[in-house]
Scaffold this active site. Structure first.
Site, PDB file in Angstrom:
ATOM      1  N   GLU A   1       1.574 -14.562  -0.983  1.00  0.00           N
ATOM      2  CA  GLU A   1       1.882 -13.404  -0.134  1.00  0.00           C
ATOM      3  C   GLU A   1       1.988 -12.153  -1.008  1.00  0.00           C
ATOM      4  OE1 GLU A   1       5.594 -13.169   2.046  1.00  0.00           O
ATOM      5  OE2 GLU A   1       4.743 -11.606   3.347  1.00  0.00           O
TER       6      GLU A   1
ATOM      7  N   GLU B   1       6.363  -9.069  -5.012  1.00  0.00           N
ATOM      8  CA  GLU B   1       7.017  -7.888  -4.453  1.00  0.00           C
ATOM      9  C   GLU B   1       7.336  -6.963  -5.609  1.00  0.00           C
ATOM     10  OE1 GLU B   1       7.771  -6.397  -1.400  1.00  0.00           O
ATOM     11  OE2 GLU B   1       8.447  -4.935  -2.873  1.00  0.00           O
TER      12      GLU B   1
ATOM     13  N   ASP C   1       1.229  -1.007   2.007  1.00  0.00           N
ATOM     14  CA  ASP C   1       1.377   0.457   2.057  1.00  0.00           C
ATOM     15  C   ASP C   1       0.008   1.081   2.319  1.00  0.00           C
ATOM     16  OD1 ASP C   1       3.967  -0.059   1.431  1.00  0.00           O
ATOM     17  OD2 ASP C   1       3.755   0.339  -0.712  1.00  0.00           O
TER      18      ASP C   1
ATOM     19  N   LYS D   1      -2.039   9.555   3.098  1.00  0.00           N
ATOM     20  CA  LYS D   1      -2.525  10.917   2.781  1.00  0.00           C
ATOM     21  C   LYS D   1      -3.898  10.811   2.117  1.00  0.00           C
ATOM     22  CE  LYS D   1       1.936  13.033   2.140  1.00  0.00           C
ATOM     23  NZ  LYS D   1       3.011  13.174   1.167  1.00  0.00           N
TER      24      LYS D   1
ATOM     25  N   ASP E   1      -0.714  -1.539  10.903  1.00  0.00           N
ATOM     26  CA  ASP E   1      -0.448  -0.752  12.110  1.00  0.00           C
ATOM     27  C   ASP E   1      -1.158   0.591  11.972  1.00  0.00           C
ATOM     28  OD1 ASP E   1       1.454  -0.367   9.901  1.00  0.00           O
ATOM     29  OD2 ASP E   1       2.083   1.347  11.105  1.00  0.00           O
TER      30      ASP E   1
HETATM   31  C1  LIG Z   1       5.401  -1.993   4.398  1.00  0.00           C
HETATM   32  S1  LIG Z   1       6.117  -3.252   3.426  1.00  0.00           S
HETATM   33  C2  LIG Z   1       5.684  -4.752   4.279  1.00  0.00           C
HETATM   34  C3  LIG Z   1       6.605  -5.889   3.909  1.00  0.00           C
HETATM   35  C4  LIG Z   1       6.360  -7.213   4.645  1.00  0.00           C
HETATM   36  N1  LIG Z   1       5.042  -7.729   4.379  1.00  0.00           N
HETATM   37  C5  LIG Z   1       6.598  -7.068   6.115  1.00  0.00           C
HETATM   38  O1  LIG Z   1       5.656  -7.357   6.895  1.00  0.00           O
HETATM   39  O2  LIG Z   1       7.717  -6.734   6.505  1.00  0.00           O
HETATM   40  C6  LIG Z   1       5.070  -3.327   2.003  1.00  0.00           C
HETATM   41  C7  LIG Z   1       5.729  -4.064   0.864  1.00  0.00           C
HETATM   42  O3  LIG Z   1       4.793  -4.272  -0.173  1.00  0.00           O
HETATM   43  C8  LIG Z   1       5.416  -3.991  -1.423  1.00  0.00           C
HETATM   44  N2  LIG Z   1       4.339  -3.605  -2.350  1.00  0.00           N
HETATM   45  C9  LIG Z   1       3.621  -2.461  -2.337  1.00  0.00           C
HETATM   46  N3  LIG Z   1       2.667  -2.490  -3.291  1.00  0.00           N
HETATM   47  C10 LIG Z   1       2.792  -3.681  -3.910  1.00  0.00           C
HETATM   48  C11 LIG Z   1       2.096  -4.298  -4.985  1.00  0.00           C
HETATM   49  N4  LIG Z   1       1.096  -3.665  -5.571  1.00  0.00           N
HETATM   50  N5  LIG Z   1       2.481  -5.537  -5.376  1.00  0.00           N
HETATM   51  C12 LIG Z   1       3.504  -6.169  -4.764  1.00  0.00           C
HETATM   52  N6  LIG Z   1       4.201  -5.632  -3.734  1.00  0.00           N
HETATM   53  C13 LIG Z   1       3.852  -4.407  -3.311  1.00  0.00           C
HETATM   54  C14 LIG Z   1       6.392  -2.880  -1.103  1.00  0.00           C
HETATM   55  O4  LIG Z   1       7.423  -2.779  -2.054  1.00  0.00           O
HETATM   56  C15 LIG Z   1       6.905  -3.298   0.265  1.00  0.00           C
HETATM   57  O5  LIG Z   1       8.014  -4.149   0.181  1.00  0.00           O
END
Ligand SMILES: C[S@@+](CC[C@H](N)C(=O)[O-])C[C@H]1O[C@@H](n2cnc3c(N)ncnc32)[C@H](O)[C@@H]1O
Length: 239
Positions: free
Chosen positions: A68, A93, A141, A145, A177
């Site tokens: 994941e 994460e 993410d 932008k 989304d």
């Molecule tokens: C919008 S959240 C979605 C979290 C989860 N998948 C959910 O559905 O609730 C995106 C997550 O990905 C993590 N994240 C962003 N870029 C990442 C990366 N390059 N490697 C690991 N985690 C990352 C962020 O810290 C954040 O917790």
């Protein structure tokens, strides 16, 4: 000799700096100095001390290997690892607070681990080719932008790497989304020569047997729509 170095590469039309391993032989030497011991418990592993690629079967026997990316609060990895005790779940994460939050949810299972690491850079190193059965990328993410689009990691190149790492018949699930990010990823996959069979549609967690994650619930309250892209690696015909 430095083990890591960085280069500036062209991703789409943007120049991006990436960090990469300069010498695998040297890296192996560095890792050997950590005296990595495969008898460590999954929860005690230090990602920097793992040999690359890691022999996950030596750490724990499993049927399927599930990854994941961006596990957030850890609902998905916790739910699946409880339901599927014979499979191994590795989450990544980048934020320590969330990694710890996720790990607390995993306290009752011994077949799952979330590492604090940048997933897109480490996945090519840590997994051997054709070893990952399923990859989940839920609400990554979107870098919405325009000037940040160059930071989007789900590129054609990255899907080619993931294809190499995925077992025959294995899959990835991408959910967002953000309509523009969905279009971006679709376009990346269209130019990807790797053999993915693609299915798309409206995302409902229950249709995939998945729990509602923190961000799913958050965006649902705001009335957003969810799209998914499911990619399945074409089975090779060689018998
Ligand atoms: C919008 S959240 C979605 C979290 C989860 N998948 C959910 O559905 O609730 C995106 C997550 O990905 C993590 N994240 C962003 N870029 C990442 C990366 N390059 N490697 C690991 N985690 C990352 C962020 O810290 C954040 O917790």
């Amino acid at each position: 000799m430095k083990t890591f170095s960085s280069v500036t590469v062209k991703k789409h039309k943007y120049l991006v700096k990436i960090r990469f391993v300069r010498s695998y032989n040297h890296l192996r030497g560095v890792l050997r100095r950590f005296k990595f011991n495969y008898n460590h418990k999954l929860a005690k592993l230090d990602i920097h001390a793992l040999p690359y690629p890691t022999d996950w079967q030596k750490l724990r026997r499993y049927k399927r290997l599930v990854v994941e990316i961006g596990s957030g609060h850890g609902e998905l990895i916790a739910d699946l690892s409880q339901k599927r005790p014979d499979d191994l779940f590795i989450g990544f994460e980048i934020i320590s607070k969330f990694m710890r939050m996720g790990m607390r949810r995993l306290s009752s299972v011994d077949n799952a681990r979330i590492f604090k690491a940048e997933a897109y850079g480490i996945i090519p190193l840590i997994f051997a080719d054709e070893t990952i059965d399923e990859t989940y990328i839920l609400f990554p993410d979107p870098w919405h932008k325009r000037r940040h689009h160059k930071r989007r990691p789900l590129t054609t190149e990255w899907f080619s790497i993931l294809h190499k790492k995925t077992t025959s018949g294995g899959s990835f699930l991408f959910v967002t989304d953000w309509e523009d990010y969905y279009d971006f990823v679709s376009a990346q996959l269209e130019t990807c020569d790797a053999g993915w069979d693609i299915k798309t549609g409206e995302y409902k967690p229950e249709s995939f047997g998945l729990p509602q994650t923190h961000y799913y619930k958050k965006w649902l309250k705001l009335g957003r729509n969810f799209r998914y892209i499911l990619g399945r690696k074409r089975q090779s015909n060689i018998s």
